[in-house]
Motif scaffolding. Structure first.
Motif, PDB file in Angstrom:
ATOM      1  N   ILE A   2       0.846  -1.182   0.000  1.00  8.61           N
ATOM      2  CA  ILE A   2       0.000   0.000   0.000  1.00  8.61           C
ATOM      3  C   ILE A   2       0.889   1.243   0.000  1.00  8.61           C
ATOM      4  CG2 ILE A   2      -1.714   1.289   1.329  1.00  8.61           C
ATOM      5  CD1 ILE A   2      -2.742  -1.334   2.395  1.00  8.61           C
ATOM      6  N   SER A   3       0.563   2.190  -0.852  1.00  9.41           N
ATOM      7  CA  SER A   3       1.369   3.403  -0.949  1.00  9.41           C
ATOM      8  C   SER A   3       1.236   4.243   0.322  1.00  9.41           C
ATOM      9  CB  SER A   3       0.939   4.232  -2.156  1.00  9.41           C
ATOM     10  OG  SER A   3      -0.321   4.822  -1.923  1.00  9.41           O
ATOM     11  N   VAL A   4       2.184   5.138   0.501  1.00 14.37           N
ATOM     12  CA  VAL A   4       2.168   6.046   1.650  1.00 14.37           C
ATOM     13  C   VAL A   4       0.924   6.924   1.595  1.00 14.37           C
ATOM     14  CG1 VAL A   4       3.364   8.017   2.690  1.00 14.37           C
ATOM     15  CG2 VAL A   4       4.660   6.013   1.952  1.00 14.37           C
ATOM     16  N   LYS A   5       0.595   7.421   0.418  1.00 12.84           N
ATOM     17  CA  LYS A   5      -0.577   8.285   0.264  1.00 12.84           C
ATOM     18  C   LYS A   5      -1.854   7.529   0.611  1.00 12.84           C
ATOM     19  CE  LYS A   5      -2.834  11.450  -2.896  1.00 12.84           C
ATOM     20  NZ  LYS A   5      -2.804  12.091  -4.197  1.00 12.84           N
ATOM     21  N   ALA A   8      -2.154   7.025   4.365  1.00  8.11           N
ATOM     22  CA  ALA A   8      -2.612   8.244   5.027  1.00  8.11           C
ATOM     23  C   ALA A   8      -4.101   8.447   4.815  1.00  8.11           C
ATOM     24  CB  ALA A   8      -1.830   9.447   4.506  1.00  8.11           C
ATOM     25  N   GLN A   9      -4.588   8.170   3.620  1.00  7.79           N
ATOM     26  CA  GLN A   9      -6.018   8.330   3.337  1.00  7.79           C
ATOM     27  C   GLN A   9      -6.854   7.347   4.156  1.00  7.79           C
ATOM     28  OE1 GLN A   9      -5.963   7.845  -0.913  1.00  7.79           O
ATOM     29  NE2 GLN A   9      -5.865  10.055  -1.298  1.00  7.79           N
ATOM     30  N   ILE A  10      -6.403   6.107   4.237  1.00  7.86           N
ATOM     31  CA  ILE A  10      -7.114   5.098   5.031  1.00  7.86           C
ATOM     32  C   ILE A  10      -7.135   5.520   6.492  1.00  7.86           C
ATOM     33  CG2 ILE A  10      -7.016   2.721   5.893  1.00  7.86           C
ATOM     34  CD1 ILE A  10      -5.923   1.952   3.078  1.00  7.86           C
ATOM     35  N   PHE A  61      -0.442   0.360  11.802  1.00  7.86           N
ATOM     36  CA  PHE A  61       0.049   0.185  10.433  1.00  7.86           C
ATOM     37  C   PHE A  61       0.548   1.510   9.869  1.00  7.86           C
ATOM     38  CE2 PHE A  61      -0.581   0.164   5.819  1.00  7.86           C
ATOM     39  CZ  PHE A  61       0.269  -0.878   5.474  1.00  7.86           C
ATOM     40  N   ALA A  62      -0.221   2.583  10.088  1.00 12.49           N
ATOM     41  CA  ALA A  62       0.196   3.907   9.599  1.00 12.49           C
ATOM     42  C   ALA A  62       1.502   4.335  10.253  1.00 12.49           C
ATOM     43  CB  ALA A  62      -0.901   4.939   9.867  1.00 12.49           C
ATOM     44  N   ALA A  63       1.640   4.053  11.541  1.00 13.54           N
ATOM     45  CA  ALA A  63       2.881   4.410  12.243  1.00 13.54           C
ATOM     46  C   ALA A  63       4.076   3.719  11.599  1.00 13.54           C
ATOM     47  CB  ALA A  63       2.777   4.024  13.718  1.00 13.54           C
ATOM     48  N   TRP A  64       3.894   2.458  11.260  1.00  8.51           N
ATOM     49  CA  TRP A  64       4.987   1.705  10.614  1.00  8.51           C
ATOM     50  C   TRP A  64       5.229   2.222   9.203  1.00  8.51           C
ATOM     51  CZ3 TRP A  64       4.161  -1.893   6.492  1.00  8.51           C
ATOM     52  CH2 TRP A  64       5.323  -2.541   6.084  1.00  8.51           C
ATOM     53  N   ARG A  65       4.161   2.369   8.430  1.00  9.86           N
ATOM     54  CA  ARG A  65       4.292   2.741   7.015  1.00  9.86           C
ATOM     55  C   ARG A  65       4.727   4.196   6.836  1.00  9.86           C
ATOM     56  NH1 ARG A  65       5.775   2.380   2.626  1.00  9.86           N
ATOM     57  NH2 ARG A  65       4.549   2.061   0.755  1.00  9.86           N
ATOM     58  N   LEU A  66       4.233   5.102   7.722  1.00  5.94           N
ATOM     59  CA  LEU A  66       4.558   6.524   7.597  1.00  5.94           C
ATOM     60  C   LEU A  66       5.764   6.918   8.448  1.00  5.94           C
ATOM     61  CD1 LEU A  66       0.887   7.886   7.703  1.00  5.94           C
ATOM     62  CD2 LEU A  66       2.315   7.480   5.688  1.00  5.94           C
ATOM     63  N   GLY A 100       1.845  11.277   5.257  1.00  3.17           N
ATOM     64  CA  GLY A 100       2.357  11.067   3.922  1.00  3.17           C
ATOM     65  C   GLY A 100       3.107  12.233   3.334  1.00  3.17           C
ATOM     66  N   GLY A 101       3.202  13.321   4.058  1.00  5.69           N
ATOM     67  CA  GLY A 101       3.957  14.472   3.590  1.00  5.69           C
ATOM     68  C   GLY A 101       3.224  15.301   2.555  1.00  5.69           C
ATOM     69  N   THR A 102       2.059  14.837   2.103  1.00  6.81           N
ATOM     70  CA  THR A 102       1.365  15.574   1.052  1.00  6.81           C
ATOM     71  C   THR A 102       0.563  16.746   1.593  1.00  6.81           C
ATOM     72  OG1 THR A 102      -0.508  14.057   1.219  1.00  6.81           O
ATOM     73  CG2 THR A 102       1.165  13.551  -0.436  1.00  6.81           C
ATOM     74  N   GLU A 103       0.275  16.727   2.916  1.00  4.17           N
ATOM     75  CA  GLU A 103      -0.555  17.782   3.479  1.00  4.17           C
ATOM     76  C   GLU A 103       0.248  18.835   4.230  1.00  4.17           C
ATOM     77  OE1 GLU A 103      -1.133  14.538   4.067  1.00  4.17           O
ATOM     78  OE2 GLU A 103      -2.952  14.158   2.961  1.00  4.17           O
ATOM     79  N   ALA A 104       1.544  18.680   4.301  1.00  5.14           N
ATOM     80  CA  ALA A 104       2.367  19.632   5.067  1.00  5.14           C
ATOM     81  C   ALA A 104       2.242  21.018   4.446  1.00  5.14           C
ATOM     82  CB  ALA A 104       3.830  19.193   5.062  1.00  5.14           C
ATOM     83  N   PRO A 105       2.119  22.031   5.294  1.00 10.06           N
ATOM     84  CA  PRO A 105       2.022  23.389   4.735  1.00 10.06           C
ATOM     85  C   PRO A 105       3.316  23.758   4.024  1.00 10.06           C
ATOM     86  CG  PRO A 105       2.210  23.451   7.144  1.00 10.06           C
ATOM     87  CD  PRO A 105       2.087  22.012   6.745  1.00 10.06           C
TER      88      PRO A 105
END
Length: 111
Positions: A2-5, A8-10, A61-66, A100-105
């Motif tokens: 599963i991708s990082v993005k 994060a969405q899940i 899972f998010a903690a591990w993946r992100l 996922g780093g996509t939402e960082a300001p």
């Protein structure tokens, strides 16, 4: 994998679902304790319990993946205890760029 993005969405969807089921349970508790409908919490209680367990698994899972550190992981898990804590954590993590780093300001350099 599963991708990082997608991870994060899940996480975000499950965090919101956990908060919504908390709200449903709180409303059901009003019906049980104030209006005397004993059966009112059966379905919202079970639903919240299931979503709570899913949140814990998805948070780990998010903690591990992100690649969250131990403190962030602990905060994500503790956020599941108070009502709407998962929403607070999700907003905080989004602002910090931990989803996922996509939402960082973005920082715009002054010209």
């Amino acid at each position: 994998m599963i991708s990082v993005k997608l991870t994060a969405q899940i996480f975000r969807v499950v965090a919101i679902a956990e908060a919504v089921t908390w709200l449903a349970l709180l409303i059901a508790m009003f019906f049980k304790w104030v209006l005397g409908h004993e059966e009112a919490i059966a379905i919202p209680g079970m639903t919240h319990g299931i979503v709570f367990m899913v949140y814990v698994v998805v948070a780990l899972f998010a903690a591990w993946r992100l690649k969250w550190n131990l403190v962030t992981t602990g905060l994500a898990l503790v956020a599941s205890i108070p009502p709407f804590g998962t929403l607070v954590f999700e907003v905080w993590a989004k602002r910090k760029g931990l989803l996922g780093g996509t939402e960082a300001p973005s920082k715009v350099a002054a010209a």
